[in-house]
Design a protein around this motif. Structure first.
Motif, PDB file in Angstrom:
ATOM      1  N   VAL A 104      26.169  66.590 -60.703  1.00 16.20           N
ATOM      2  CA  VAL A 104      25.972  67.771 -61.542  1.00 16.20           C
ATOM      3  C   VAL A 104      25.809  69.009 -60.657  1.00 16.20           C
ATOM      4  CG1 VAL A 104      24.496  68.885 -63.261  1.00 16.20           C
ATOM      5  CG2 VAL A 104      24.901  66.419 -63.382  1.00 16.20           C
ATOM      6  N   ALA A 124      25.444  73.151 -61.703  1.00 14.03           N
ATOM      7  CA  ALA A 124      25.462  74.206 -62.721  1.00 14.03           C
ATOM      8  C   ALA A 124      25.312  75.568 -62.046  1.00 14.03           C
ATOM      9  CB  ALA A 124      24.336  73.995 -63.730  1.00 14.03           C
ATOM     10  N   PRO A 143      26.228  76.587 -67.789  1.00 15.84           N
ATOM     11  CA  PRO A 143      25.286  75.781 -68.578  1.00 15.84           C
ATOM     12  C   PRO A 143      25.924  75.154 -69.817  1.00 15.84           C
ATOM     13  CG  PRO A 143      24.190  77.740 -67.789  1.00 15.84           C
ATOM     14  CD  PRO A 143      25.625  77.881 -67.392  1.00 15.84           C
ATOM     15  N   VAL A 172      28.104  72.208 -68.623  1.00 14.14           N
ATOM     16  CA  VAL A 172      27.269  71.102 -68.162  1.00 14.14           C
ATOM     17  C   VAL A 172      26.622  70.394 -69.349  1.00 14.14           C
ATOM     18  CG1 VAL A 172      25.117  70.586 -66.938  1.00 14.14           C
ATOM     19  CG2 VAL A 172      26.872  71.992 -65.840  1.00 14.14           C
ATOM     20  N   ARG A 173      26.147  71.146 -70.300  1.00 16.94           N
ATOM     21  CA  ARG A 173      25.539  70.537 -71.484  1.00 16.94           C
ATOM     22  C   ARG A 173      26.538  69.643 -72.216  1.00 16.94           C
ATOM     23  NH1 ARG A 173      21.431  71.340 -75.400  1.00 16.94           N
ATOM     24  NH2 ARG A 173      22.117  70.815 -77.494  1.00 16.94           N
ATOM     25  N   SER A 182      20.648  75.196 -59.750  1.00 15.51           N
ATOM     26  CA  SER A 182      21.443  74.288 -60.576  1.00 15.51           C
ATOM     27  C   SER A 182      20.546  73.363 -61.389  1.00 15.51           C
ATOM     28  CB  SER A 182      22.384  73.464 -59.689  1.00 15.51           C
ATOM     29  OG  SER A 182      23.033  72.454 -60.426  1.00 15.51           O
ATOM     30  N   THR A 237      20.493  73.364 -65.420  1.00 14.51           N
ATOM     31  CA  THR A 237      20.844  72.127 -66.129  1.00 14.51           C
ATOM     32  C   THR A 237      19.765  71.763 -67.136  1.00 14.51           C
ATOM     33  OG1 THR A 237      22.098  71.298 -64.235  1.00 14.51           O
ATOM     34  CG2 THR A 237      21.320  69.673 -65.816  1.00 14.51           C
TER      35      THR A 237
END
Length: 332
Positions: A226, A228, A288, A291-292, A322, A326
């Protein structure tokens, strides 16, 4: 669908050593990252064991965890994982018993079967790693007995016996899933770098799970890479540091974590690009909102009880940012 507001998020850190920097700075940054994770609301902070790798400083995992524990207050700390074939179960019981004494109720012990290092490391460790890997299930049972006292052994680990350490099984294949199910342990799958057997391993673990004294039903953690940032473009740029390291590792030329490169994938040969694209199933890189959406899709696919996020970039402050972005994306 997964309730993202309730989904537990944790952090996996390889303690990366940046180009132009050293081990001291890497371990110091691990502490800062753990503090940032705790402030953002992450559940666990895990450190992975690797050896003789110039760009990774987490080899002495229990020592790094002691540092992380001292600079944090409540977040769970643990190994993601200890590669047990490299070690004697008695020594690991003592190390994690000591960690539990220092940070009671906060310590996880994730165990893996892979040596996590080149064959020459076996010579340095005075270990036949192939034979040690074959005895891994017995060593896990012995280690658990050293911590719990069940069954009673002729030797007592002090510290160790009675430590409230939460044991986990790690894996990237069906072997770990089957062993975790047989022993009634929570299971963490390394989908961030080995997603090929993800669905089959989780199905196997859930189908074969046997309740234990500490766990009544299957409990799954799945790993994602991940990164972000404010925009998709910036996040892809930051993530290129990790991508460069991964390609270098798979090409047999590992090194320190490099600075990011704009449009990195575009300059790769087809084989390297395909290798990275095969990891995208367990990857969330972007704004964001992006990523979500990707974490939500992955959580729905795996039905994981927890997600652990990995992924480094050259600027440590960007990784801390990040983690915060996240968490905000999932809780918002």
């Amino acid at each position: 669908m997964t309730d993202l507001a309730e989904l537990k998020l944790s952090v996996l850190d390889l303690v990366p050593v940046r180009q132009g920097s050293g081990v001291y700075e890497a371990i110091a940054e691990a502490g800062k990252l753990a503090r940032g994770a705790e402030e953002a609301g992450y559940h666990r902070f895990w450190v992975a064991e690797h050896h003789a790798t110039e760009g990774i400083a987490g080899g002495a995992t229990s020592v790094v965890l002691a540092h992380v524990g001292h600079v944090t207050n409540a977040i769970r700390i643990g190994s993601g994982g200890i590669m047990l074939p490299n070690h004697n179960p008695f020594v690991i019981a003592e190390q994690f018993g000591a960690l539990d004494a220092l940070f009671p109720g906060r310590v996880d012990l994730g165990l893996g079967r892979a040596p996590g290092s080149a064959p020459i490391i076996g010579q340095a460790l005075r270990k036949d790693l192939h034979r040690a890997a074959e005895s891994f299930p017995n060593d896990v049972v012995e280690l658990r007995a050293l911590l719990t006292g069940e069954p009673k052994l002729p030797i007592t680990a002090t510290p160790g016996l009675g430590a409230k350490v939460e044991m986990w099984m790690l894996g990237s294949s069906l072997f770990g899933a089957q062993l975790a199910a047989q022993l009634g342990l929570p299971y963490a799958f390394a989908s961030h770098f080995a997603p090929r057997h993800l669905d089959e391993a989780l199905a196997t673990y859930r189908a074969q799970f046997r309740p234990s004294a500490n766990l009544e039903r299957p409990h799954v953690m799945a790993a994602m890479s991940v990164m972000a940032a404010d925009t998709d473009e910036e996040a892809r740029y930051l993530a290129s540091s990790q991508e460069q390291s991964f390609v270098a590792l798979r090409s047999g030329n590992p090194g320190k974590l490099p600075p990011p490169v704009a449009n990195y994938r575009e300059g790769l040969d087809p084989q390297a690009r395909h290798m990275l694209e095969s990891m995208d199933v367990a990857r969330a890189v972007g704004s964001p909102a992006t990523v979500r959406e990707r974490i939500a899709r992955f959580a729905d696919r795996t039905r994981a009880d927890e997600i652990v996020v990995a992924g480094a970039t050259y600027d440590p402050s960007a990784r801390r940012a990040s983690l915060a972005l996240t968490m905000e994306a999932l809780r918002g």
